[in-house]
Scaffold this motif. Sequence first.
Motif, PDB file in Angstrom:
ATOM      1  N   ILE A   1       6.003  35.221  69.292  1.00  0.00           N
ATOM      2  CA  ILE A   1       7.004  35.463  68.257  1.00  0.00           C
ATOM      3  C   ILE A   1       6.282  35.559  66.911  1.00  0.00           C
ATOM      4  O   ILE A   1       5.328  34.832  66.659  1.00  0.00           O
ATOM      5  N   ASP A   2       6.705  36.439  66.039  1.00  0.00           N
ATOM      6  CA  ASP A   2       6.153  36.703  64.701  1.00  0.00           C
ATOM      7  C   ASP A   2       4.970  37.650  64.688  1.00  0.00           C
ATOM      8  O   ASP A   2       4.483  37.988  63.613  1.00  0.00           O
ATOM      9  N   GLN A   3       4.491  38.110  65.849  1.00  0.00           N
ATOM     10  CA  GLN A   3       3.386  39.068  65.845  1.00  0.00           C
ATOM     11  C   GLN A   3       3.890  40.445  65.449  1.00  0.00           C
ATOM     12  O   GLN A   3       5.043  40.800  65.700  1.00  0.00           O
ATOM     13  N   SER A   4       3.000  41.236  64.861  1.00  0.00           N
ATOM     14  CA  SER A   4       3.314  42.617  64.494  1.00  0.00           C
ATOM     15  C   SER A   4       2.838  43.558  65.589  1.00  0.00           C
ATOM     16  O   SER A   4       1.727  43.419  66.100  1.00  0.00           O
ATOM     17  N   VAL A   5       3.695  44.516  65.919  1.00  0.00           N
ATOM     18  CA  VAL A   5       3.363  45.556  66.894  1.00  0.00           C
ATOM     19  C   VAL A   5       3.805  46.883  66.293  1.00  0.00           C
ATOM     20  O   VAL A   5       4.895  46.986  65.717  1.00  0.00           O
ATOM     21  N   SER A   6       2.965  47.899  66.430  1.00  0.00           N
ATOM     22  CA  SER A   6       3.301  49.235  65.966  1.00  0.00           C
ATOM     23  C   SER A   6       4.074  49.960  67.068  1.00  0.00           C
ATOM     24  O   SER A   6       3.617  50.041  68.205  1.00  0.00           O
ATOM     25  N   HIS A   7       5.254  50.492  66.712  1.00  0.00           N
ATOM     26  CA  HIS A   7       6.136  51.224  67.631  1.00  0.00           C
ATOM     27  C   HIS A   7       6.274  52.634  67.105  1.00  0.00           C
ATOM     28  O   HIS A   7       6.919  52.832  66.076  1.00  0.00           O
ATOM     29  N   ASN A   8       5.627  53.603  67.755  1.00  0.00           N
ATOM     30  CA  ASN A   8       5.595  54.982  67.234  1.00  0.00           C
ATOM     31  C   ASN A   8       5.132  54.979  65.782  1.00  0.00           C
ATOM     32  O   ASN A   8       5.605  55.759  64.957  1.00  0.00           O
ATOM     33  N   GLY A   9       4.215  54.070  65.454  1.00  0.00           N
ATOM     34  CA  GLY A   9       3.646  54.002  64.114  1.00  0.00           C
ATOM     35  C   GLY A   9       4.382  53.108  63.143  1.00  0.00           C
ATOM     36  O   GLY A   9       3.980  52.996  61.994  1.00  0.00           O
ATOM     37  N   VAL A  10       5.447  52.449  63.593  1.00  0.00           N
ATOM     38  CA  VAL A  10       6.238  51.579  62.717  1.00  0.00           C
ATOM     39  C   VAL A  10       5.897  50.126  63.026  1.00  0.00           C
ATOM     40  O   VAL A  10       6.094  49.654  64.151  1.00  0.00           O
ATOM     41  N   CYS A  11       5.414  49.408  62.036  1.00  0.00           N
ATOM     42  CA  CYS A  11       5.091  47.994  62.192  1.00  0.00           C
ATOM     43  C   CYS A  11       6.382  47.179  62.226  1.00  0.00           C
ATOM     44  O   CYS A  11       7.149  47.177  61.266  1.00  0.00           O
ATOM     45  N   LEU A  12       6.619  46.501  63.355  1.00  0.00           N
ATOM     46  CA  LEU A  12       7.802  45.654  63.519  1.00  0.00           C
ATOM     47  C   LEU A  12       7.372  44.296  64.050  1.00  0.00           C
ATOM     48  O   LEU A  12       6.385  44.183  64.769  1.00  0.00           O
ATOM     49  N   THR A  13       8.153  43.268  63.732  1.00  0.00           N
ATOM     50  CA  THR A  13       7.842  41.892  64.110  1.00  0.00           C
ATOM     51  C   THR A  13       8.569  41.503  65.385  1.00  0.00           C
ATOM     52  O   THR A  13       9.775  41.724  65.513  1.00  0.00           O
ATOM     53  N   VAL A  14       7.839  40.887  66.311  1.00  0.00           N
ATOM     54  CA  VAL A  14       8.432  40.389  67.554  1.00  0.00           C
ATOM     55  C   VAL A  14       9.344  39.209  67.204  1.00  0.00           C
ATOM     56  O   VAL A  14       8.912  38.239  66.594  1.00  0.00           O
ATOM     57  N   VAL A  15      10.618  39.294  67.618  1.00  0.00           N
ATOM     58  CA  VAL A  15      11.578  38.231  67.314  1.00  0.00           C
ATOM     59  C   VAL A  15      12.053  37.493  68.568  1.00  0.00           C
ATOM     60  O   VAL A  15      12.632  36.419  68.472  1.00  0.00           O
ATOM     61  N   ASN A  16      11.808  38.074  69.750  1.00  0.00           N
ATOM     62  CA  ASN A  16      12.217  37.423  70.995  1.00  0.00           C
ATOM     63  C   ASN A  16      11.364  37.952  72.138  1.00  0.00           C
ATOM     64  O   ASN A  16      10.974  39.128  72.134  1.00  0.00           O
ATOM     65  N   ILE A  17      11.078  37.080  73.109  1.00  0.00           N
ATOM     66  CA  ILE A  17      10.335  37.470  74.310  1.00  0.00           C
ATOM     67  C   ILE A  17      11.059  36.894  75.516  1.00  0.00           C
ATOM     68  O   ILE A  17      11.338  35.687  75.558  1.00  0.00           O
ATOM     69  N   THR A  18      11.374  37.755  76.488  1.00  0.00           N
ATOM     70  CA  THR A  18      11.998  37.324  77.736  1.00  0.00           C
ATOM     71  C   THR A  18      11.327  38.055  78.886  1.00  0.00           C
ATOM     72  O   THR A  18      11.423  39.291  78.979  1.00  0.00           O
ATOM     73  N   ASN A  19      10.626  37.297  79.734  1.00  0.00           N
ATOM     74  CA  ASN A  19       9.897  37.874  80.870  1.00  0.00           C
ATOM     75  C   ASN A  19       8.943  38.956  80.383  1.00  0.00           C
ATOM     76  O   ASN A  19       8.108  38.694  79.554  1.00  0.00           O
ATOM     77  N   ASN A  20       9.068  40.197  80.886  1.00  0.00           N
ATOM     78  CA  ASN A  20       8.134  41.252  80.483  1.00  0.00           C
ATOM     79  C   ASN A  20       8.717  42.142  79.376  1.00  0.00           C
ATOM     80  O   ASN A  20       8.245  43.253  79.157  1.00  0.00           O
ATOM     81  N   GLU A  21       9.743  41.646  78.684  1.00  0.00           N
ATOM     82  CA  GLU A  21      10.365  42.408  77.604  1.00  0.00           C
ATOM     83  C   GLU A  21      10.335  41.610  76.305  1.00  0.00           C
ATOM     84  O   GLU A  21      10.411  40.389  76.323  1.00  0.00           O
ATOM     85  N   TYR A  22      10.216  42.319  75.202  1.00  0.00           N
ATOM     86  CA  TYR A  22      10.268  41.671  73.892  1.00  0.00           C
ATOM     87  C   TYR A  22      11.196  42.480  72.994  1.00  0.00           C
ATOM     88  O   TYR A  22      11.475  43.659  73.252  1.00  0.00           O
TER      89      TYR A  22
END
Length: 195
Positions: free
Chosen positions: A36-57
């Motif tokens: 939680i709180d990590q940054s991931v680029s999605h199609n070039g857009v930096c977004l923050t992980v707010v939830n993780i459930t199994n293999n989905e975030y």
Amino acid sequence: MFTGIIESLGIVKDLKNELNNLHITVACDFTDELKIDQSVSHNGVCLTVVNITNNEYTVTAIEETLKKTNLSELKVNDIINLERGMKLGDRLDGHIVQGHVDQTAICTNIENEEGSWKFTFKYDSKLNNITIEKGSITVNGVSLTVVDSKKDTFSVAIIPYTYEHTNFKNFKIGTEVNLEFDVIGKYVSRLMNAN
């Protein structure tokens, strides 16, 4: 901070609107390594992980992000380019990418060049963003070199590896993409346009 070297492809599993926000749930092969709180680029857009459930975030895009990017056009089962934040001490294989999309563009031409593909994009030049031949551009989070550059269009050459390991293979004429222009070019453009 990112490099524009796509790490993985994600599958959009769920989209939920909440007020002016869009919650995007993604499945990918590195979900188990996220926090939680990590940054991931999605199609070039930096977004923050707010939830993780199994293999989905899940990440949340706010109204400003939705207005400037193609994320509002996402549908369940769409394939998106993913990259986690850069680690200090790693090689910078692409170029410096902030994950802050400047605007979108439309794919206007795709040429199969027998071993590579040439993609051409048109963007609104009124926003004063520029490309230069042999300069860097980020398209849907992919670090690329500009082949041809005009006032409101540019093209890039895509090698087979990039074609297969990014969502470029799904592009058609009319596909909307996210653009992040080279950060140095943006500063130069701003200085040149300053009064």
